[in-house]
Scaffold this motif. Structure first.
Motif, PDB file in Angstrom:
ATOM      1  N   GLN A  20     -73.047  18.830   8.803  1.00 19.97           N
ATOM      2  CA  GLN A  20     -74.503  18.796   8.716  1.00 19.97           C
ATOM      3  C   GLN A  20     -74.967  17.816   7.638  1.00 19.97           C
ATOM      4  OE1 GLN A  20     -77.493  22.237   7.530  1.00 19.97           O
ATOM      5  NE2 GLN A  20     -77.188  22.113   9.748  1.00 19.97           N
TER       6      GLN A  20
ATOM      7  N   TYR B  73     -75.124  14.501   9.150  1.00 19.15           N
ATOM      8  CA  TYR B  73     -76.282  14.377  10.042  1.00 19.15           C
ATOM      9  C   TYR B  73     -77.560  14.128   9.246  1.00 19.15           C
ATOM     10  CZ  TYR B  73     -79.296  15.459  14.028  1.00 19.15           C
ATOM     11  OH  TYR B  73     -80.223  15.390  15.028  1.00 19.15           O
TER      12      TYR B  73
ATOM     13  N   GLU C 224     -79.598  12.781  20.620  1.00 22.68           N
ATOM     14  CA  GLU C 224     -79.651  13.811  19.586  1.00 22.68           C
ATOM     15  C   GLU C 224     -78.642  14.919  19.867  1.00 22.68           C
ATOM     16  OE1 GLU C 224     -83.012  16.643  17.386  1.00 22.68           O
ATOM     17  OE2 GLU C 224     -83.486  15.543  19.214  1.00 22.68           O
TER      18      GLU C 224
ATOM     19  N   LEU D 126     -75.531  16.041  17.384  1.00 23.06           N
ATOM     20  CA  LEU D 126     -75.403  17.417  16.901  1.00 23.06           C
ATOM     21  C   LEU D 126     -74.130  18.097  17.403  1.00 23.06           C
ATOM     22  CD1 LEU D 126     -79.055  18.741  17.227  1.00 23.06           C
ATOM     23  CD2 LEU D 126     -77.783  18.391  15.123  1.00 23.06           C
TER      24      LEU D 126
ATOM     25  N   THR E  36     -71.468  19.400  14.671  1.00 22.55           N
ATOM     26  CA  THR E  36     -71.896  20.619  13.977  1.00 22.55           C
ATOM     27  C   THR E  36     -71.838  21.828  14.901  1.00 22.55           C
ATOM     28  OG1 THR E  36     -73.366  19.262  12.607  1.00 22.55           O
ATOM     29  CG2 THR E  36     -73.746  21.634  12.606  1.00 22.55           C
ATOM     30  N   SER E  37     -72.258  21.636  16.150  1.00 20.27           N
ATOM     31  CA  SER E  37     -72.228  22.730  17.110  1.00 20.27           C
ATOM     32  C   SER E  37     -70.796  23.206  17.367  1.00 20.27           C
ATOM     33  CB  SER E  37     -72.881  22.288  18.420  1.00 20.27           C
ATOM     34  OG  SER E  37     -72.824  23.310  19.378  1.00 20.27           O
TER      35      SER E  37
ATOM     36  N   GLY F 111     -78.381  25.587  12.595  1.00 20.71           N
ATOM     37  CA  GLY F 111     -79.124  24.986  13.700  1.00 20.71           C
ATOM     38  C   GLY F 111     -80.569  24.696  13.390  1.00 20.71           C
TER      39      GLY F 111
ATOM     40  N   ALA G 216     -82.542  21.471  14.543  1.00 18.95           N
ATOM     41  CA  ALA G 216     -83.090  21.298  15.892  1.00 18.95           C
ATOM     42  C   ALA G 216     -84.295  22.196  16.130  1.00 18.95           C
ATOM     43  CB  ALA G 216     -82.017  21.596  16.940  1.00 18.95           C
TER      44      ALA G 216
END
Length: 544
Positions: A164, A167, A182, A186, A189-190, A223, A226
């Motif tokens: 993160q 990011y 996007e 991500l 991290t997901s 999260g 987002a």
């Protein structure tokens, strides 16, 4: 043995001794050993200089190999004793680690990889670095002290925070990408968040399962990047989701080991600081470098044309007799009505009924406007939407069910909530112990459940029923017309809170297999105290 041969043998033994002593030593320890050997050499040289002053001793040493060997052994013993007295060598001796829960045999302690501190003027990056160097580092150190599955799990958590951070660095140097890009950015991290939750599922037999569950339930807080327009409350919601398991850890380890208590507090503090960071630097969502740069573009087609100019009017040359003609008509008196049309008897509707048919000649027929039906309370007309029965995390969602009496919620956990919305002529059964049940805008529906931790709520409903088989602490009724409540013997201490509702009845078992019905008051009487010290409100008894 001559002098040259003796010196070579002595140097060779010293070199072997030095190599054996300096094996696996650090730079500081190796320097200390070297200093001891240098001092020993100096003392030996001084001894040799003194012995050189005596020709007899020198000759005897040259022609006596036993003396050379004895001298060498004494020198090695002196060096050994001095090396053993060094504190740096005593500190180098490995000691077994002292931890409350050491890692299993054969499992190495994880090494937490951290990102180097970046010097930048971006306050968002600096704030996240402070978060990683502060509460995150504290959590990692405590996890390493406990060891085992907790340390391995913490290594995955550290990787997620590192992803993160990368990011956020990317957002500080570029504009916001399109949705497809996007999602790709991500993805790392997901994947880390998914691996953290999967580790918990694969280690359900672990003695630290509550620890792993506390992290897995609240790690989706990452999260927030987002979420818009208010990501900070989302972080708090995830932090609260994990407190169910942190409370279990505190209850289990409070009297056993204080390290686990500090571990829980460190994790909760980490997410609290993350919420404060998001609220300060990303209040309405993740800020991208090119998000609000420059003025808005002009509308297509250019600016609108200017309004047309007013026509030129010469007010000074207007006729002066226009106003005089108006006053002349007014001054005619009764003669002013001579030009009006007379209403004869054949034109009067009260004397000629046939004139009443159809619209009057002076009144145009008004178009027929369709009347709009008044809204009905409760669910009203059920919208044409497909029925829903799904689970979203801790929430069971049941919507738009119609005529379905076989709705069953099974295998629910204690922190789950069932939300029933816009259902009609349906019945719901909840098995097991859950947190709460909510019926919103439902008509002619019934719910049966075993045990609830908090409450059951009825909001904007019509003709609903509920039955508790075990225990329920609170029942809330709001804007509901018609509510039948069937209690069990275990729920005798229930609290019922009602507002803006009617036709509410509570049925209590009387021990003979039947129920005794009690109405909940709908009307109240309020009087002013004498002397005036406030108001007193009492329910009005319904005498049927």
């Amino acid at each position: 043995m001559d002098d040259e041969s003796g010196n070579k043998n002595m140097k060779h033994l010293i070199q072997m001794f030095e190599a054996r002593k300096k094996k696996d030593l650090s730079d500081d320890e190796e320097g200390a050993v070297n200093r001891v050997l240098i001092e020993s050499n100096q003392e030996e040289n001084e001894g040799e200089d003194i012995s050189n002053g005596s020709e007899v001793d020198h000759t005897a040493a040259v022609h006596s190999p036993a003396a050379d060997l004895e001298s060498l052994i004494e020198r090695l013993e002196r060096v050994t004793s001095r090396l053993e007295r060094l504190p740096v060598l005593r500190a180098h001796t490995p000691t077994p680690p002292c931890s409350p829960a050491p890692s299993p045999a054969g499992v190495a302690s994880p090494i937490f990889h951290t990102t180097e501190i970046i010097e930048t003027d971006d306050m968002s990056i600096n704030g996240y670095q402070d978060l990683m160097q502060g509460p995150l580092l504290t959590y990692l150190e405590l996890s390493k002290q406990i060891g085992g599955d907790i340390a391995t799990h913490a290594n995955l958590v550290n990787d997620a925070f590192q992803q993160q951070f990368r990011y956020i660095q990317l957002a500080a140097v570029r504009s916001k990408p399109l949705q497809a890009e996007e999602v790709q950015l991500l993805a790392p991290t997901s994947e880390k968040i998914s691996s953290i939750q999967q580790y918990r599922e694969k280690n359900r037999a672990s003695p630290f399962f509550n620890h792993l569950s506390a992290i897995s339930e609240s790690i989706p807080a990452l999260g927030w990047v987002a979420v818009s327009p208010t990501p900070a409350p989302y972080v708090k919601e995830m932090n609260d989701a994990g407190q169910f398991y942190t409370n279990r850890v505190l209850k289990e380890w409070k009297e056993k080991d204080k390290t686990h208590v500090d571990w829980c507090r460190a994790w909760v503090q980490l997410l609290s600081d993350l919420q404060a960071y998001v609220k300060q630097y990303h209040t309405t969502g993740l800020v991208w470098a090119g998000k609000s740069a420059g003025a808005p573009p002009p509308p297509p087609g250019g600016l609108p044309p200017p309004p047309p100019a007013l026509p030129d009017v010469d007010f000074a040359n207007m006729a002066a007799d226009d106003r005089s003609a108006l006053f002349a008509e007014i001054n005619k008196g009764e003669a002013i009505t001579n030009t009006l049309r007379k209403v004869t008897s054949d034109m009067q509707t009260h004397k000629n009924p046939q004139l009443r048919q159809g619209p009057a000649p002076f009144k145009a027929a008004a178009p027929k406007v369709p009347t709009k039906a008044l809204p009905t309370p409760g669910a009203g007309v059920l919208p044409d939407k497909p029925p829903v029965f799904s689970r979203d995390g801790k929430k069971w969602i049941i919507e738009y069910q119609k005529g379905n009496s076989n709705l069953v919620v099974e295998n629910a956990e204690m922190n789950n909530v069932v939300y029933m919305f816009r259902c009609r002529d349906s019945a719901l059964t909840v098995r097991g112990k859950i947190n709460g049940v909510v019926l919103d805008s439902c008509t002619k529906c019934a719910v049966v459940f075993d045990n609830l931790v908090s409450s059951v709520e009825f909001v904007n409903c019509q003709s609903v029923q509920m039955q508790v088989l075990g225990k329920v602490p609170t029942i809330s009724i709001d804007k509901t017309d018609g509510c039948q409540i069937y209690l069990s013997e275990e729920s005798a201490a229930v609290e019922i809170v009602s507002s803006k509702s009617s036709e509410m009845n509570v049925l209590v078992p009387n021990g003979s297999g039947d129920y005794t019905e009690y109405p909940i008051p709908e009307q109240f009487k309020t009087v002013l105290n004498k002397p005036p010290t406030g108001l007193t409100t009492t329910p009005v008894e319904n005498k049927g």
